[in-house]
Design a protein around this motif. Structure first.
Motif, PDB file in Angstrom:
ATOM      1  N   ARG A 188       0.841  -1.205   0.000  1.00  0.00           N
ATOM      2  CA  ARG A 188       0.000   0.000   0.000  1.00  0.00           C
ATOM      3  C   ARG A 188       0.875   1.254   0.000  1.00  0.00           C
ATOM      4  N   ARG A 189       1.909   1.237   0.849  1.00  0.00           N
ATOM      5  CA  ARG A 189       2.751   2.438   0.970  1.00  0.00           C
ATOM      6  C   ARG A 189       3.587   2.706  -0.255  1.00  0.00           C
ATOM      7  N   PHE A 190       4.042   1.631  -0.929  1.00  0.00           N
ATOM      8  CA  PHE A 190       4.951   1.819  -2.062  1.00  0.00           C
ATOM      9  C   PHE A 190       4.298   1.512  -3.406  1.00  0.00           C
ATOM     10  N   GLY A 191       2.982   1.319  -3.373  1.00  0.00           N
ATOM     11  CA  GLY A 191       2.256   1.158  -4.631  1.00  0.00           C
ATOM     12  C   GLY A 191       2.573  -0.128  -5.380  1.00  0.00           C
ATOM     13  N   ALA A 192       2.888  -1.197  -4.658  1.00  0.00           N
ATOM     14  CA  ALA A 192       3.146  -2.476  -5.326  1.00  0.00           C
ATOM     15  C   ALA A 192       1.820  -3.228  -5.507  1.00  0.00           C
ATOM     16  N   PRO A 193       1.653  -3.926  -6.617  1.00  0.00           N
ATOM     17  CA  PRO A 193       0.423  -4.691  -6.814  1.00  0.00           C
ATOM     18  C   PRO A 193       0.323  -5.883  -5.873  1.00  0.00           C
ATOM     19  N   VAL A 194      -0.895  -6.134  -5.418  1.00  0.00           N
ATOM     20  CA  VAL A 194      -1.190  -7.308  -4.582  1.00  0.00           C
ATOM     21  C   VAL A 194      -2.104  -8.221  -5.385  1.00  0.00           C
ATOM     22  N   VAL A 195      -1.718  -9.486  -5.489  1.00  0.00           N
ATOM     23  CA  VAL A 195      -2.527 -10.462  -6.218  1.00  0.00           C
ATOM     24  C   VAL A 195      -3.059 -11.488  -5.217  1.00  0.00           C
ATOM     25  N   ASP A 196      -4.349 -11.782  -5.316  1.00  0.00           N
ATOM     26  CA  ASP A 196      -4.983 -12.764  -4.425  1.00  0.00           C
ATOM     27  C   ASP A 196      -4.512 -14.159  -4.816  1.00  0.00           C
ATOM     28  N   GLY A 197      -3.618 -14.714  -3.980  1.00  0.00           N
ATOM     29  CA  GLY A 197      -3.005 -16.005  -4.296  1.00  0.00           C
ATOM     30  C   GLY A 197      -3.794 -17.205  -3.807  1.00  0.00           C
ATOM     31  N   ALA A 198      -4.972 -16.963  -3.242  1.00  0.00           N
ATOM     32  CA  ALA A 198      -5.772 -18.080  -2.726  1.00  0.00           C
ATOM     33  C   ALA A 198      -6.603 -18.734  -3.824  1.00  0.00           C
ATOM     34  N   ARG A 199      -6.642 -18.117  -5.002  1.00  0.00           N
ATOM     35  CA  ARG A 199      -7.460 -18.649  -6.108  1.00  0.00           C
ATOM     36  C   ARG A 199      -6.694 -19.752  -6.844  1.00  0.00           C
ATOM     37  N   PRO A 200      -7.350 -20.441  -7.759  1.00  0.00           N
ATOM     38  CA  PRO A 200      -6.648 -21.488  -8.514  1.00  0.00           C
ATOM     39  C   PRO A 200      -5.400 -20.940  -9.205  1.00  0.00           C
ATOM     40  N   GLU A 201      -4.395 -21.810  -9.288  1.00  0.00           N
ATOM     41  CA  GLU A 201      -3.069 -21.429  -9.793  1.00  0.00           C
ATOM     42  C   GLU A 201      -3.114 -20.694 -11.145  1.00  0.00           C
ATOM     43  N   ASP A 202      -3.906 -21.211 -12.085  1.00  0.00           N
ATOM     44  CA  ASP A 202      -3.923 -20.603 -13.426  1.00  0.00           C
ATOM     45  C   ASP A 202      -4.551 -19.213 -13.405  1.00  0.00           C
ATOM     46  N   VAL A 203      -5.491 -18.983 -12.501  1.00  0.00           N
ATOM     47  CA  VAL A 203      -6.131 -17.668 -12.389  1.00  0.00           C
ATOM     48  C   VAL A 203      -5.124 -16.671 -11.818  1.00  0.00           C
ATOM     49  N   VAL A 204      -4.366 -17.116 -10.825  1.00  0.00           N
ATOM     50  CA  VAL A 204      -3.328 -16.262 -10.224  1.00  0.00           C
ATOM     51  C   VAL A 204      -2.280 -15.922 -11.291  1.00  0.00           C
ATOM     52  N   THR A 205      -1.868 -16.946 -12.041  1.00  0.00           N
ATOM     53  CA  THR A 205      -0.854 -16.731 -13.084  1.00  0.00           C
ATOM     54  C   THR A 205      -1.322 -15.678 -14.084  1.00  0.00           C
ATOM     55  N   LYS A 206      -2.591 -15.737 -14.459  1.00  0.00           N
ATOM     56  CA  LYS A 206      -3.134 -14.784 -15.432  1.00  0.00           C
ATOM     57  C   LYS A 206      -2.944 -13.344 -14.925  1.00  0.00           C
ATOM     58  N   ASP A 207      -3.245 -13.124 -13.658  1.00  0.00           N
ATOM     59  CA  ASP A 207      -3.102 -11.783 -13.074  1.00  0.00           C
ATOM     60  C   ASP A 207      -1.637 -11.354 -13.003  1.00  0.00           C
ATOM     61  N   VAL A 208      -0.778 -12.284 -12.592  1.00  0.00           N
ATOM     62  CA  VAL A 208       0.648 -11.946 -12.457  1.00  0.00           C
ATOM     63  C   VAL A 208       1.235 -11.633 -13.844  1.00  0.00           C
ATOM     64  N   ILE A 209       0.891 -12.457 -14.821  1.00  0.00           N
ATOM     65  CA  ILE A 209       1.417 -12.249 -16.176  1.00  0.00           C
ATOM     66  C   ILE A 209       0.918 -10.927 -16.770  1.00  0.00           C
ATOM     67  N   ALA A 210      -0.309 -10.555 -16.451  1.00  0.00           N
ATOM     68  CA  ALA A 210      -0.834  -9.269 -16.946  1.00  0.00           C
ATOM     69  C   ALA A 210       0.051  -8.120 -16.451  1.00  0.00           C
ATOM     70  N   LEU A 211       0.512  -8.205 -15.220  1.00  0.00           N
ATOM     71  CA  LEU A 211       1.393  -7.165 -14.661  1.00  0.00           C
ATOM     72  C   LEU A 211       2.753  -7.173 -15.361  1.00  0.00           C
ATOM     73  N   VAL A 212       3.265  -8.377 -15.616  1.00  0.00           N
ATOM     74  CA  VAL A 212       4.566  -8.496 -16.290  1.00  0.00           C
ATOM     75  C   VAL A 212       4.446  -8.004 -17.737  1.00  0.00           C
ATOM     76  N   ASP A 213       3.331  -8.308 -18.364  1.00  0.00           N
ATOM     77  CA  ASP A 213       3.089  -7.873 -19.747  1.00  0.00           C
ATOM     78  C   ASP A 213       3.116  -6.341 -19.823  1.00  0.00           C
ATOM     79  N   ASP A 214       2.429  -5.699 -18.900  1.00  0.00           N
ATOM     80  CA  ASP A 214       2.424  -4.223 -18.856  1.00  0.00           C
ATOM     81  C   ASP A 214       3.838  -3.688 -18.723  1.00  0.00           C
ATOM     82  N   LEU A 215       4.595  -4.304 -17.836  1.00  0.00           N
ATOM     83  CA  LEU A 215       5.970  -3.870 -17.593  1.00  0.00           C
ATOM     84  C   LEU A 215       6.833  -4.075 -18.836  1.00  0.00           C
TER      85      LEU A 215
END
Ligand code: TYD
Length: 221
Positions: A188-215
């Protein structure tokens, strides 16, 4: 406090664009290692040269430190613990992270400085400012281009752990709740993205990859 205040314009401006330093952080059992592998695979599929690494234990010295800090039969004082992780990090940065980035490789790391701020700063209650200060020379000017916090509630994370618990995993629930809260507070303080890791692995991966894609899009331009 030192939580990546400086910009490190690392790496050559190669044909693939600037190389990237990506860090995944989170509590034990948050699924970081799975997501580190997924990120590395995704980058490699796009023709990038990628190195995956982790803290603690990515170097020969680090392997010895990891063994002491996680498995010592004798008590390790909280400040000895801070300095052992900082020593591992100093070696990791000098021997692995910096040479890779300067050599034009992307680096994807399972944990970095924020693990010390969360586990030792908050878990051990030593204070994030104090722990950051002890890591100043270890980190130097190396700064993640993207840091993702994988957030998982205690029950979910705890249920995922396998084998005999190490010194840190054996800490009580309150310790791990402080660590989780610290990661969320840092994000929150440094503006880093938080991804909900409790969901199924492939759903989490989709969110993480979207962030990497933007970068990656941003760095290639
Ligand atoms: P990790 O490699 O994620 O554990 P595992 O191999 O069991 O998946 O991390 C090892 C432990 O070290 C983990 O409990 C978190 C802790 N740790 C700290 O307390 N401080 C630090 O600075 C780092 C890097 C890790």
């Amino acid at each position: 406090m030192l939580a990546y205040p400086r910009v490190m314009p690392h790496g050559p401006e190669g044909a693939q664009g600037r190389c990237l330093f990506i860090v995944l952080e989170g509590v034990d059992g948050s699924g970081k290692s799975t997501q580190v592998a997924a990120v590395a695979r995704w980058l490699a599929e796009r023709g990038r040269d990628v190195l995956t690494t982790r803290e603690p234990g990515a170097t020969e010295l680090g392997t010895a430190i990891r063994n002491i800090v996680l498995h010592s039969a004798r008590p390790v004082t909280p400040w000895a613990e801070v300095l052992l992780y900082a020593a591992d990090r100093a070696q990791h940065v000098a021997e692995v992270v910096r040479p890779a980035l300067e050599g034009g490789r992307d680096v994807v790391s399972d944990r970095f400085l924020w693990s010390s701020l969360a586990y030792q700063g908050a878990g051990r209650k030593l204070g994030s400012v104090e722990v950051a200060a002890a890591n100043r020379e270890a980190v130097a000017d190396v700064k993640p281009d993207l840091l993702v916090v994988l957030d998982v509630p205690y029950e979910v994370a705890h249920a995922r752990l396998e084998g005999d618990p190490d010194r840190i995993e054996a800490e009580p629930r309150e310790f791990h709740e402080r660590v989780r809260a610290a990661f969320l507070d840092l994000a929150r303080r440094f503006g880093a993205p938080v991804v909900d890791g409790a969901r199924p692995e492939d759903v989490v991966t989709k969110d993480v990859i979207a962030l990497v894609d933007d970068l990656a899009k941003g760095s290639a331009g």
